[in-house]
Every structure is written in structure tokens, then in C-alpha cells.
Scaffold this motif. Structure first.
Motif, PDB file in Angstrom:
ATOM      1  N   PRO A 126      -7.591  -8.071  15.045  1.00 12.35           N
ATOM      2  CA  PRO A 126      -5.967  -7.693  15.697  1.00 12.35           C
ATOM      3  C   PRO A 126      -4.923  -6.614  15.699  1.00 12.35           C
ATOM      4  N   PHE A 127      -5.368  -6.187  13.706  1.00 12.51           N
ATOM      5  CA  PHE A 127      -3.758  -5.831  13.068  1.00 12.51           C
ATOM      6  C   PHE A 127      -5.351  -4.846  12.435  1.00 12.51           C
ATOM      7  N   ALA A 128      -4.563  -3.324  11.594  1.00 13.06           N
ATOM      8  CA  ALA A 128      -5.688  -2.712  10.617  1.00 13.06           C
ATOM      9  C   ALA A 128      -4.619  -1.394  10.226  1.00 13.06           C
ATOM     10  N   TYR A 129      -4.483  -1.179   9.084  1.00 11.65           N
ATOM     11  CA  TYR A 129      -3.337  -0.192   8.809  1.00 11.65           C
ATOM     12  C   TYR A 129      -4.715   0.849   7.779  1.00 11.65           C
ATOM     13  N   ALA A 130      -4.856   2.076   7.895  1.00  6.03           N
ATOM     14  CA  ALA A 130      -6.300   3.191   6.908  1.00  6.03           C
ATOM     15  C   ALA A 130      -5.414   3.687   6.366  1.00  6.03           C
ATOM     16  N   LEU A 131      -6.215   4.353   4.994  1.00  6.36           N
ATOM     17  CA  LEU A 131      -5.441   5.539   4.730  1.00  6.36           C
ATOM     18  C   LEU A 131      -6.760   6.103   4.519  1.00  6.36           C
ATOM     19  N   GLU A 132      -6.535   7.968   4.241  1.00  2.04           N
ATOM     20  CA  GLU A 132      -7.776   8.956   3.518  1.00  2.04           C
ATOM     21  C   GLU A 132      -6.888   9.163   2.172  1.00  2.04           C
ATOM     22  N   ALA A 133      -8.250   9.444   1.426  1.00  2.00           N
ATOM     23  CA  ALA A 133      -8.092  10.000   0.518  1.00  2.00           C
ATOM     24  C   ALA A 133      -9.281  11.039   0.035  1.00  2.00           C
ATOM     25  N   THR A 134      -8.437  12.304  -0.817  1.00  2.98           N
ATOM     26  CA  THR A 134      -9.266  13.231  -1.477  1.00  2.98           C
ATOM     27  C   THR A 134      -9.561  13.113  -2.938  1.00  2.98           C
ATOM     28  N   ILE A 194      -2.589  11.010  -1.047  1.00  3.70           N
ATOM     29  CA  ILE A 194      -3.672  10.273   0.164  1.00  3.70           C
ATOM     30  C   ILE A 194      -2.647  10.283   1.191  1.00  3.70           C
ATOM     31  N   GLU A 195      -3.129   9.793   2.125  1.00  2.00           N
ATOM     32  CA  GLU A 195      -2.668  10.495   3.441  1.00  2.00           C
ATOM     33  C   GLU A 195      -2.882   8.835   4.425  1.00  2.00           C
ATOM     34  N   GLN A 196      -1.603   8.695   5.229  1.00  3.93           N
ATOM     35  CA  GLN A 196      -1.966   7.787   5.908  1.00  3.93           C
ATOM     36  C   GLN A 196      -2.802   8.071   7.128  1.00  3.93           C
ATOM     37  N   VAL A 197      -4.212   7.564   7.612  1.00 10.38           N
ATOM     38  CA  VAL A 197      -4.456   8.138   8.836  1.00 10.38           C
ATOM     39  C   VAL A 197      -5.007   7.051  10.439  1.00 10.38           C
ATOM     40  N   LEU A 246       1.099  -1.264  -0.351  1.00  9.13           N
ATOM     41  CA  LEU A 246      -0.040  -0.024  -0.031  1.00  9.13           C
ATOM     42  C   LEU A 246       0.654   1.365  -0.088  1.00  9.13           C
ATOM     43  N   ARG A 247       1.809   1.528   1.200  1.00  6.89           N
ATOM     44  CA  ARG A 247       2.657   2.495   0.450  1.00  6.89           C
ATOM     45  C   ARG A 247       3.804   2.676  -0.197  1.00  6.89           C
ATOM     46  N   ALA A 248       3.981   1.749  -0.916  1.00  7.86           N
ATOM     47  CA  ALA A 248       4.929   1.607  -2.448  1.00  7.86           C
ATOM     48  C   ALA A 248       3.812   1.839  -3.887  1.00  7.86           C
ATOM     49  N   ALA A 249       2.339   1.706  -2.949  1.00 12.16           N
ATOM     50  CA  ALA A 249       1.350   1.858  -4.445  1.00 12.16           C
ATOM     51  C   ALA A 249       1.634   3.580  -5.403  1.00 12.16           C
ATOM     52  N   ARG A 250       1.473   4.031  -6.621  1.00  5.45           N
ATOM     53  CA  ARG A 250       1.386   4.352  -7.345  1.00  5.45           C
ATOM     54  C   ARG A 250      -0.238   4.963  -7.950  1.00  5.45           C
ATOM     55  N   VAL A 251      -0.700   5.539  -7.544  1.00  8.63           N
ATOM     56  CA  VAL A 251      -1.638   6.068  -8.325  1.00  8.63           C
ATOM     57  C   VAL A 251      -1.867   7.387  -8.721  1.00  8.63           C
ATOM     58  N   ARG A 252      -3.336   8.020  -9.404  1.00  3.71           N
ATOM     59  CA  ARG A 252      -3.573   8.705 -10.607  1.00  3.71           C
ATOM     60  C   ARG A 252      -3.243  10.477  -9.606  1.00  3.71           C
ATOM     61  N   PRO A 253      -2.352  10.997 -10.312  1.00  5.63           N
ATOM     62  CA  PRO A 253      -2.343  12.470  -9.609  1.00  5.63           C
ATOM     63  C   PRO A 253      -2.813  13.554  -8.824  1.00  5.63           C
TER      64      PRO A 253
END
Length: 221
Positions: free
Chosen positions: A61-69, A50-53, A39-46
Motif C-alpha cells: 500500500p505504501f512504498a518509497y524508493a531510492l537509487e544510488a551510484t 543517492i536520489e529518490q525515484v 531516509l531523507r535525513a540520513a547521511r551517507v559516505r560521499p
């Protein structure tokens, strides 16, 4: 929410969260760490920022979250949150050890909000975005909600506003090493965000997904 109801993040202290997550990264199972690294290395359209929250702590037990605008210059067109959940013991409802959970929102023209076909079309944007990238997944579930706001009294100068909200979750199929292709799932999620925002498809694979008609002008950032 940025485009409708203020930011999705919960305002937790960023420095403490970063230390907590760094420790969690070291203690997490290898499949989860691999999924997060992808997820951290992924490239997305400009147009998708995206930021981690901070991730929810009680869902798995384990979770990782992203927000995008989704942005166009100084305007915000749509936004959302994507959460990766992992339970090494497996989860009966998920039928797997990983789960992706999302919330996507955008504003609409008022007349679009009463279109009886709109919820079905919105759900097809999600499944279409996953299928367009050849992703396999299971146990999809979710809701599509339309809401309208009318303002009175001191707020009466504001025009009526309508909003679409997609809440969904699905189980990404695990690959080698037990980790799903989270980078591809993130890319498909960004395709969904772009679709809701009314942006044109990023590539030929997106052409089969229904395009959102013209919406109310986006709010300034």
C-alpha cells in the motif's frame, strides 16, 4: 544501470511523481512517514550518490524508493535501488509491516565470475553490512546472479564483460512508534554498495566484511 546496463529508474514524469508522492506523504500512516523522513535525513559516505525515484505501486500500500551510484571522480563503480515497503495490516511473508527490497549490480573481472565461492561471499556482504551496524532483521531472502556477455559482429571490438547482481529483501525490526531505523538500514545498504564497488571500509565496524578483489575498470559516466 549506470555501471552496467543503464539507469534503473523507469522514466516516469518527475513533476507528476513529485505531486503524487507529496499527496501520499500526507495520507500515509505515521510509522511510514517517520521511516521515510529518516531516509531523507540520513547521511551517507560521499562516494555514494543517492536520489529518490518513483516507487513501485503494486508491491505494498505504501512504498518509497531510492537509487544510488557509487562514483570515483567521473567513473561509476556500482549502483542499485533500495525500496521501502509498508503494509499497515502486516504481511505473512514479511512477518512484519515493513520490508526492504534491493537490487545491487557491478561489473567483475571475467575470471572472478567463475569463482564457485563468489555467490556465498556476495550474500555475506549483505548480512555482514547489516550485522556490522548492529541491526536486527528477519526473513532475509534473495539471489546472487553472475552473468557474462560476449560481443559479436559490429560489437566484436568490445571486450567480454561479466557482472554480479544481488537481489535481496529483509524485514527491518520496528522500533518505538512502529517505525524501523531506516537511516541505519540505508547506511548498511550503502556499505554493501561500497563493498561491491571495491571501496575500502568506511569505518572500523566494516572491517569484518569481506572485501571485493580487483574488478574490471569501471565505465565512464
Amino acid at each position: 544501470m549506470a555501471a552496467a546496463q543503464g539507469r534503473l529508474s523507469d522514466g516516469a514524469d518527475g513533476m507528476d511523481d513529485a505531486k503524487e508522492e507529496e499527496h501520499a506523504d500526507r495520507s500515509a500512516p505515521l510509522p511510514f512517514r517517520a521511516a521515510v523522513d529518516a531516509l531523507r535525513a540520513a547521511r551517507v559516505r560521499p562516494q555514494v550518490e543517492i536520489e529518490q525515484v518513483p516507487a513501485p505501486k503494486r508491491l505494498a500500500p505504501f512504498a518509497y524508493a531510492l537509487e544510488a551510484t557509487v562514483v570515483d571522480g567521473e567513473q561509476e563503480l556500482a549502483d542499485g535501488r533500495l525500496v521501502l515497503l509498508h503494509d499497515p495490516a502486516g504481511h505473512e511473508a514479511w512477518q512484519g509491516t515493513f520490508r526492504l527490497v534491493t537490487l545491487v549490480r557491478a561489473e567483475l573481472e571475467a575470471e572472478m565470475a567463475v569463482d564457485p565461492l563468489l555467490p556465498d561471499v556476495c550474500w555475506s556482504w549483505l548480512t555482514g553490512a547489516l550485522q556490522a551496524r548492529g541491526l536486527t532483521y528477519g526473513e532475509p531472502s534473495g539471489t546472487v546472479t553472475r552473468a557474462s556477455s560476449h560481443y559479436f559482429g559490429g560489437l566484436s571490438p568490445r571486450p567480454a564483460a561479466s557482472q554480479i547482481e544481488i537481489r535481496a529483501s529483509w524485514t527491518p525490526r520496528e522500533g518505538l512508534g512502529g517505525a524501523p531505523d531506516t537511516a541505519a538500514h540505508l547506511a548498511s545498504w550503502c556499505d554493501l554498495l561500497a563493498q561491491v564497488a571495491g571501496l575500502p571500509p568506511a569505518g572500523p565496524g566494516d572491517a569484518s566484511v569481506v572485501t571485493l578483489p580487483q574488478r574490471r575498470g569501471p565505465q565512464s559516466r
